[in-house]
Design a protein around this motif. Structure first.
Motif, PDB file in Angstrom:
ATOM      1  N   TRP A   1      -6.745  -1.609  -1.911  1.00 41.93           N
ATOM      2  CA  TRP A   1      -6.574  -2.827  -2.706  1.00 41.93           C
ATOM      3  C   TRP A   1      -5.118  -3.215  -2.876  1.00 41.93           C
ATOM      4  O   TRP A   1      -4.813  -4.333  -3.289  1.00 41.93           O
ATOM      5  N   SER A   2      -4.205  -2.309  -2.529  1.00 40.01           N
ATOM      6  CA  SER A   2      -2.772  -2.620  -2.628  1.00 40.01           C
ATOM      7  C   SER A   2      -2.166  -3.060  -1.299  1.00 40.01           C
ATOM      8  O   SER A   2      -0.974  -3.336  -1.230  1.00 40.01           O
ATOM      9  N   LEU A   3      -2.981  -3.104  -0.254  1.00 48.44           N
ATOM     10  CA  LEU A   3      -2.468  -3.537   1.053  1.00 48.44           C
ATOM     11  C   LEU A   3      -2.013  -4.995   0.993  1.00 48.44           C
ATOM     12  O   LEU A   3      -2.580  -5.803   0.259  1.00 48.44           O
ATOM     13  N   ARG A   4      -1.022  -5.283   1.783  1.00 48.67           N
ATOM     14  CA  ARG A   4      -0.524  -6.652   1.910  1.00 48.67           C
ATOM     15  C   ARG A   4      -0.696  -7.083   3.362  1.00 48.67           C
ATOM     16  O   ARG A   4      -0.719  -6.245   4.268  1.00 48.67           O
ATOM     17  N   THR A   5      -0.793  -8.349   3.573  1.00 52.66           N
ATOM     18  CA  THR A   5      -0.976  -8.881   4.924  1.00 52.66           C
ATOM     19  C   THR A   5       0.093  -8.355   5.868  1.00 52.66           C
ATOM     20  O   THR A   5      -0.195  -8.001   7.012  1.00 52.66           O
ATOM     21  N   ALA A   6       1.319  -8.272   5.409  1.00 55.42           N
ATOM     22  CA  ALA A   6       2.424  -7.799   6.246  1.00 55.42           C
ATOM     23  C   ALA A   6       2.251  -6.337   6.673  1.00 55.42           C
ATOM     24  O   ALA A   6       2.888  -5.896   7.625  1.00 55.42           O
ATOM     25  N   ASP A   7       1.400  -5.599   5.983  1.00 55.48           N
ATOM     26  CA  ASP A   7       1.185  -4.186   6.303  1.00 55.48           C
ATOM     27  C   ASP A   7       0.151  -3.980   7.401  1.00 55.48           C
ATOM     28  O   ASP A   7      -0.097  -2.844   7.804  1.00 55.48           O
ATOM     29  N   ILE A   8      -0.464  -5.047   7.863  1.00 54.08           N
ATOM     30  CA  ILE A   8      -1.523  -4.939   8.862  1.00 54.08           C
ATOM     31  C   ILE A   8      -1.064  -5.588  10.158  1.00 54.08           C
ATOM     32  O   ILE A   8      -0.750  -6.773  10.195  1.00 54.08           O
TER      33      ILE A   8
ATOM     34  N   LEU B   1      -2.711  -1.191  13.686  1.00 55.31           N
ATOM     35  CA  LEU B   1      -1.959  -0.276  12.843  1.00 55.31           C
ATOM     36  C   LEU B   1      -1.855  -0.827  11.427  1.00 55.31           C
ATOM     37  O   LEU B   1      -1.590  -2.008  11.228  1.00 55.31           O
ATOM     38  N   VAL B   2      -2.071   0.053  10.462  1.00 58.58           N
ATOM     39  CA  VAL B   2      -1.932  -0.302   9.051  1.00 58.58           C
ATOM     40  C   VAL B   2      -0.817   0.567   8.477  1.00 58.58           C
ATOM     41  O   VAL B   2      -0.800   1.781   8.665  1.00 58.58           O
ATOM     42  N   THR B   3       0.125  -0.060   7.787  1.00 60.16           N
ATOM     43  CA  THR B   3       1.206   0.673   7.133  1.00 60.16           C
ATOM     44  C   THR B   3       0.872   0.768   5.652  1.00 60.16           C
ATOM     45  O   THR B   3       0.712  -0.246   4.979  1.00 60.16           O
ATOM     46  N   VAL B   4       0.745   1.992   5.166  1.00 56.63           N
ATOM     47  CA  VAL B   4       0.369   2.236   3.766  1.00 56.63           C
ATOM     48  C   VAL B   4       1.645   2.505   2.982  1.00 56.63           C
ATOM     49  O   VAL B   4       2.311   3.516   3.185  1.00 56.63           O
ATOM     50  N   ARG B   5       2.004   1.547   2.117  1.00 58.94           N
ATOM     51  CA  ARG B   5       3.236   1.647   1.342  1.00 58.94           C
ATOM     52  C   ARG B   5       2.986   1.831  -0.147  1.00 58.94           C
ATOM     53  O   ARG B   5       3.801   2.395  -0.858  1.00 58.94           O
ATOM     54  N   TYR B   6       1.856   1.303  -0.630  1.00 60.53           N
ATOM     55  CA  TYR B   6       1.632   1.228  -2.069  1.00 60.53           C
ATOM     56  C   TYR B   6       0.304   1.856  -2.463  1.00 60.53           C
ATOM     57  O   TYR B   6      -0.641   1.910  -1.701  1.00 60.53           O
ATOM     58  N   SER B   7       0.283   2.275  -3.715  1.00 61.18           N
ATOM     59  CA  SER B   7      -0.950   2.751  -4.333  1.00 61.18           C
ATOM     60  C   SER B   7      -1.219   1.821  -5.511  1.00 61.18           C
ATOM     61  O   SER B   7      -1.004   0.626  -5.391  1.00 61.18           O
ATOM     62  N   LYS B   8      -1.602   2.347  -6.640  1.00 63.78           N
ATOM     63  CA  LYS B   8      -1.902   1.513  -7.806  1.00 63.78           C
ATOM     64  C   LYS B   8      -0.682   0.742  -8.292  1.00 63.78           C
ATOM     65  O   LYS B   8       0.419   1.272  -8.325  1.00 63.78           O
ATOM     66  N   ARG B   9      -0.921  -0.469  -8.690  1.00 63.10           N
ATOM     67  CA  ARG B   9       0.088  -1.314  -9.337  1.00 63.10           C
ATOM     68  C   ARG B   9       1.442  -1.311  -8.635  1.00 63.10           C
ATOM     69  O   ARG B   9       2.482  -1.133  -9.262  1.00 63.10           O
ATOM     70  N   ASP B  10       1.412  -1.448  -7.323  1.00 63.24           N
ATOM     71  CA  ASP B  10       2.637  -1.538  -6.533  1.00 63.24           C
ATOM     72  C   ASP B  10       3.546  -0.313  -6.648  1.00 63.24           C
ATOM     73  O   ASP B  10       4.753  -0.401  -6.464  1.00 63.24           O
TER      74      ASP B  10
ATOM     75  N   PRO C   1       4.510   3.671  -5.347  1.00 62.39           N
ATOM     76  CA  PRO C   1       4.416   4.379  -4.064  1.00 62.39           C
ATOM     77  C   PRO C   1       3.094   5.133  -3.934  1.00 62.39           C
ATOM     78  O   PRO C   1       2.417   5.402  -4.918  1.00 62.39           O
ATOM     79  N   THR C   2       2.752   5.499  -2.713  1.00 60.19           N
ATOM     80  CA  THR C   2       1.520   6.243  -2.455  1.00 60.19           C
ATOM     81  C   THR C   2       1.535   7.576  -3.180  1.00 60.19           C
ATOM     82  O   THR C   2       2.583   8.046  -3.629  1.00 60.19           O
ATOM     83  N   LYS C   3       0.369   8.213  -3.239  1.00 56.32           N
ATOM     84  CA  LYS C   3       0.248   9.487  -3.940  1.00 56.32           C
ATOM     85  C   LYS C   3       1.257  10.517  -3.424  1.00 56.32           C
ATOM     86  O   LYS C   3       1.866  11.240  -4.191  1.00 56.32           O
ATOM     87  N   GLY C   4       1.416  10.580  -2.109  1.00 56.19           N
ATOM     88  CA  GLY C   4       2.369  11.524  -1.531  1.00 56.19           C
ATOM     89  C   GLY C   4       3.808  11.037  -1.572  1.00 56.19           C
ATOM     90  O   GLY C   4       4.724  11.771  -1.245  1.00 56.19           O
ATOM     91  N   GLY C   5       3.998   9.781  -1.952  1.00 58.29           N
ATOM     92  CA  GLY C   5       5.340   9.216  -2.062  1.00 58.29           C
ATOM     93  C   GLY C   5       5.957   8.846  -0.732  1.00 58.29           C
ATOM     94  O   GLY C   5       7.156   8.559  -0.680  1.00 58.29           O
ATOM     95  N   LYS C   6       5.166   8.878   0.337  1.00 62.15           N
ATOM     96  CA  LYS C   6       5.711   8.561   1.655  1.00 62.15           C
ATOM     97  C   LYS C   6       4.911   7.434   2.296  1.00 62.15           C
ATOM     98  O   LYS C   6       3.697   7.358   2.136  1.00 62.15           O
ATOM     99  N   ILE C   7       5.627   6.601   3.028  1.00 63.85           N
ATOM    100  CA  ILE C   7       4.969   5.541   3.808  1.00 63.85           C
ATOM    101  C   ILE C   7       4.287   6.218   4.985  1.00 63.85           C
ATOM    102  O   ILE C   7       4.840   7.126   5.600  1.00 63.85           O
ATOM    103  N   ARG C   8       3.054   5.803   5.290  1.00 64.94           N
ATOM    104  CA  ARG C   8       2.383   6.356   6.467  1.00 64.94           C
ATOM    105  C   ARG C   8       1.695   5.249   7.245  1.00 64.94           C
ATOM    106  O   ARG C   8       1.423   4.190   6.703  1.00 64.94           O
TER     107      ARG C   8
END
Length: 172
Positions: free
Chosen positions: A139-146, A152-161, A163-170
């Motif tokens: 639900w935090s994905l943005r169009t620019a991440d796809i 390829l999908v770039t996962v940058r965010y988790s809840k409320r903008d 960082p992800t749970k692991g704190g790393k972009i994947r």
């Protein structure tokens, strides 16, 4: 414990900490022990009661960590001489299992799920099945991440903008 400090310092998990406190510490006899008199035996007795309740090992670890942090703050504030939670551990044998605790949907189950989902939501469910992203990440994905061309999908965010749970972009 006043969780306002944790909220203000933006501790990522403060809401879960409040819930853990209310569920596992506040109603327990340990909450009746004055902070100045809290001893290691009290913490061990509390942990034993929590284990007998059959709580998941990770819940026990998270709640013990919360109690450890509260006591550490009390030591810093000179309300306690030493942290009674220091070096108390939950042994790995608690985690030992001989069976899987979760399952992966096999291809037939995935097809059945997609058929059961309303058509308006089918693409999102198929996307979730294909990527394995966490709900908050989806639900935090943005169009620019796809990137459709590169699939390829770039996962940058988790809840409320945040960082992800692991704190790393994947990239998935």
């Amino acid at each position: 414990e006043d969780f306002a400090v944790r909220r203000r310092s933006q501790v990522r998990d403060w809401q879960n900490d409040e819930g853990r406190w209310e569920l596992y510490i506040a109603p327990d006899p340990i909450a009746q022990v004055s902070l100045a008199k809290l001893a290691r035996r009290d913490v061990k007795a509390w942990l034993g009661r929590m284990q007998r309740r059959g709580l998941a090992t990770q819940t026990l670890k998270n709640t013990l960590t919360l109690l450890r942090v509260v006591c550490s703050d009390a030591v810093e504030s000179e309300l306690l001489k030493a942290n009674p939670c220091a070096d108390i551990r939950i042994h790995r044998s608690q985690d030992a299992r001989t069976h899987e605790t979760w399952t992966i949907l096999d291809p037939d189950e995935q097809v059945a799920l997609l058929r059961a989902v309303p058509s308006a939501e089918r693409d999102m469910v198929a996307f979730a099945l294909s990527t394995g992203l966490r709900n908050s990440e989806l639900w935090s994905l943005r169009t620019a991440d796809i990137d459709l061309d590169a699939r390829l999908v770039t996962v940058r965010y988790s809840k409320r903008d945040r960082p992800t749970k692991g704190g790393k972009i994947r990239r998935v």
